[in-house]
Each structure stands twice: as C-alpha cells, then as structure tokens.
Design a protein around this motif. Structure first.
Motif, PDB file in Angstrom:
ATOM      1  N   LEU A  16       3.045   9.107   8.581  1.00 38.46           N
ATOM      2  CA  LEU A  16       2.861   8.868   7.169  1.00 38.46           C
ATOM      3  C   LEU A  16       1.664   9.811   6.653  1.00 38.46           C
ATOM      4  CD1 LEU A  16       2.796   4.898   7.510  1.00 38.46           C
ATOM      5  CD2 LEU A  16       4.510   6.407   6.499  1.00 38.46           C
ATOM      6  N   ILE A  71       5.259  -2.689   5.593  1.00 41.71           N
ATOM      7  CA  ILE A  71       5.636  -2.290   4.329  1.00 41.71           C
ATOM      8  C   ILE A  71       6.921  -2.327   4.065  1.00 41.71           C
ATOM      9  CG2 ILE A  71       3.489  -0.479   4.110  1.00 41.71           C
ATOM     10  CD1 ILE A  71       5.590   1.585   4.827  1.00 41.71           C
ATOM     11  N   LEU A 117      12.869   5.169   4.784  1.00 39.56           N
ATOM     12  CA  LEU A 117      11.856   6.126   4.228  1.00 39.56           C
ATOM     13  C   LEU A 117      11.888   7.445   4.376  1.00 39.56           C
ATOM     14  CD1 LEU A 117       9.229   5.389   2.362  1.00 39.56           C
ATOM     15  CD2 LEU A 117       7.882   4.867   4.382  1.00 39.56           C
ATOM     16  N   GLY A 130       6.806   8.913   3.615  1.00 39.17           N
ATOM     17  CA  GLY A 130       6.049   7.751   3.352  1.00 39.17           C
ATOM     18  C   GLY A 130       4.577   8.546   3.074  1.00 39.17           C
ATOM     19  N   LEU A 149       0.788   6.609   2.131  1.00 39.42           N
ATOM     20  CA  LEU A 149       0.221   5.226   1.980  1.00 39.42           C
ATOM     21  C   LEU A 149      -1.101   5.383   1.049  1.00 39.42           C
ATOM     22  CD1 LEU A 149      -0.147   4.103   5.463  1.00 39.42           C
ATOM     23  CD2 LEU A 149       1.598   3.442   3.748  1.00 39.42           C
ATOM     24  N   ARG A 208      12.637   7.944  -0.702  1.00 38.77           N
ATOM     25  CA  ARG A 208      13.797   7.392   0.412  1.00 38.77           C
ATOM     26  C   ARG A 208      14.876   8.004   0.558  1.00 38.77           C
ATOM     27  NH1 ARG A 208      12.026   2.551   2.155  1.00 38.77           N
ATOM     28  NH2 ARG A 208      10.151   1.301   1.116  1.00 38.77           N
ATOM     29  N   SER A 241       6.014   8.084  -2.504  1.00 32.45           N
ATOM     30  CA  SER A 241       6.995   7.971  -1.536  1.00 32.45           C
ATOM     31  C   SER A 241       8.296   8.304  -1.933  1.00 32.45           C
ATOM     32  CB  SER A 241       7.058   6.698  -0.537  1.00 32.45           C
ATOM     33  OG  SER A 241       5.615   6.678  -0.401  1.00 32.45           O
ATOM     34  N   CYS A 256       0.719  -1.387  -0.029  1.00 31.63           N
ATOM     35  CA  CYS A 256      -0.076   0.097  -0.135  1.00 31.63           C
ATOM     36  C   CYS A 256       0.840   1.233   0.136  1.00 31.63           C
ATOM     37  CB  CYS A 256      -0.820  -0.090   1.211  1.00 31.63           C
ATOM     38  SG  CYS A 256      -0.193  -0.108   2.764  1.00 31.63           S
ATOM     39  N   LEU A 257       2.346   1.046  -0.226  1.00 30.74           N
ATOM     40  CA  LEU A 257       3.007   2.230  -0.058  1.00 30.74           C
ATOM     41  C   LEU A 257       2.809   2.896  -1.517  1.00 30.74           C
ATOM     42  CD1 LEU A 257       4.908   3.690   1.399  1.00 30.74           C
ATOM     43  CD2 LEU A 257       6.991   2.472   0.484  1.00 30.74           C
ATOM     44  N   SER A 258       2.512   4.251  -1.695  1.00 27.36           N
ATOM     45  CA  SER A 258       2.577   5.059  -3.065  1.00 27.36           C
ATOM     46  C   SER A 258       3.924   5.088  -3.708  1.00 27.36           C
ATOM     47  CB  SER A 258       1.951   6.124  -2.710  1.00 27.36           C
ATOM     48  OG  SER A 258       2.013   7.151  -4.054  1.00 27.36           O
TER      49      SER A 258
END
Length: 211
Positions: A171, A144, A126, A129, A131, A120, A118, A113-115
């Motif tokens: 998040l 995740i 991360l 983050g 979602l 890093r 996002s 479910c991590l877009s």
C-alpha cells in the motif's frame, strides 16, 4: 533497521491461490454474517464453531482464507498473539472422519484510513490503495473496506517462522493533502512489476527482504 521504518510499511494480505470452495463456508457465513467478526458484534459468535463434513470435500491447509470470512491458521494465530495479545479471536474446527483442521477468526477493527485518492477495479477490488498516515492505528492487523491490512513487522515475523501461505500487496502512504509515497508492490515469490524496488526472497530457509 530503525523500528520506525519497519513499522511504517503496510500491505494488503490475502490467501494463496485456492481453487476450491472452503468447506462449509457458505453455511458458516449464512449462519454467522461477516459483521459478527467485528468488535461489538463478536459476542454473537460462540467461542468454538465446529462443522463435520462427509463426501468428497477436502479440508484445506491454508494460512489465510479471505473471501467470505477472514480466517487464519493456528500457526498464524500464535504469531499474531505476540503482537496483539488483547485481540479477540474465535475458533473454527472442521472435522472429516479422522481428519480435522482448526482455524481462527480474528476480530479485527475496521479503520477509516483509506484515502479518497485510492482507486478500485470493477467489482470493488482495490487497485491502488493509499493509507492516510495520521489515521493508521497502532495495530499490526486491521481492516479497511473489503480488505485486511498487515504491518510489515508482523508479516516478516510470520515469514521467518515459516508461515508463508499468504500473499502481500504493498500500500502507499500519504498525509492528508500530500502526494502519496510510492510503495513497493510485492507478492510472495514474485518480483515487482517494474523490476525495481524490494522483493521477498528465501535463502537457506531464512526469509528476508531483498533489493
């Protein structure tokens, strides 16, 4: 508060600053790879793992340790079981002379479910983050990639019971194709970087969210 607003906030959960290496964690992670702490593989882990130590190693008192394996304290596990009674967990017992510590290894689902929006830092940590709302499961604790996510109602419940040996970082949430909702960045005992939003405070032994 409305239940929906409480359940709609999520944080990365990590351990408090811990300077030493967790006793035996290298041996444990070499014998039992992190993949074993996933649904479908947890049968390869015994129900109880025990390690005995000697020498100068100190058995730490932590509520969360998240480096090689994600470990939680017994008191964290007791609260978690109220929210996730069907979640499987394994026990880790550390022994040193007359001293012992027990931790739990929760078997967490990893949710995609991590877009892609996002970002890093170098090394995979991360930085921002996001979602995707539609893909967030009805779970109070899940994985995740490279991180563990906690829902706000579980986080608040832990804090109100004095289980506070962990850090939180907010998040953001977005629907697919939408601009992300700007969530608050928060770490226990610290105010948000921009001085605005909400932070965690203690007052007369009670945990609450302030403005």
């Amino acid at each position: 508060r409305e239940a929906g607003s409480m359940r709609g906030r999520y944080y990365l959960i990590g351990g408090r600053q811990y300077g030493g290496m967790f006793p035996g964690i290298r041996e444990l992670s070499s014998r039992f790879p992190a993949e074993y702490a996933r649904p479908g593989f947890s049968g390869k882990l015994p129900e109880l793992l025990s390690f005995r130590f000697s020498g100068r190693e100190v058995l730490p008192e932590l509520d969360v340790y998240e480096r090689e394996l994600f470990l939680i304290s017994e008191r964290f596990q007791r609260v978690l079981s109220l929210y996730e009674p069907r979640m499987v967990s394994k026990r880790l017992l550390l022994l040193k002379e007359e001293e012992k510590r027990e931790y739990c290894i929760p078997i967490l689902k990893e949710i995609p479910c991590l877009s892609e929006k996002s970002s890093r830092r170098f090394g995979g940590e991360l930085e921002k983050g996001i979602l995707i709302r539609e893909k967030i499961p009805d779970l109070s604790l899940f994985r995740i990639p490279n991180h563990v996510v906690i829902r706000v109602d579980l986080a608040e419940s832990l804090l109100k019971r004095g289980v506070d040996g962990f850090s939180l970082r907010a998040l953001e949430l977005a629907r697919e194709g939408e601009t992300p909702f700007r969530a608050w960045e928060m770490q226990l005992g610290r105010k948000p970087r921009n001085g605005k939003g909400r932070d965690f405070h203690r007052e007369k032994g009670r945990a609450h969210w302030g403005h």
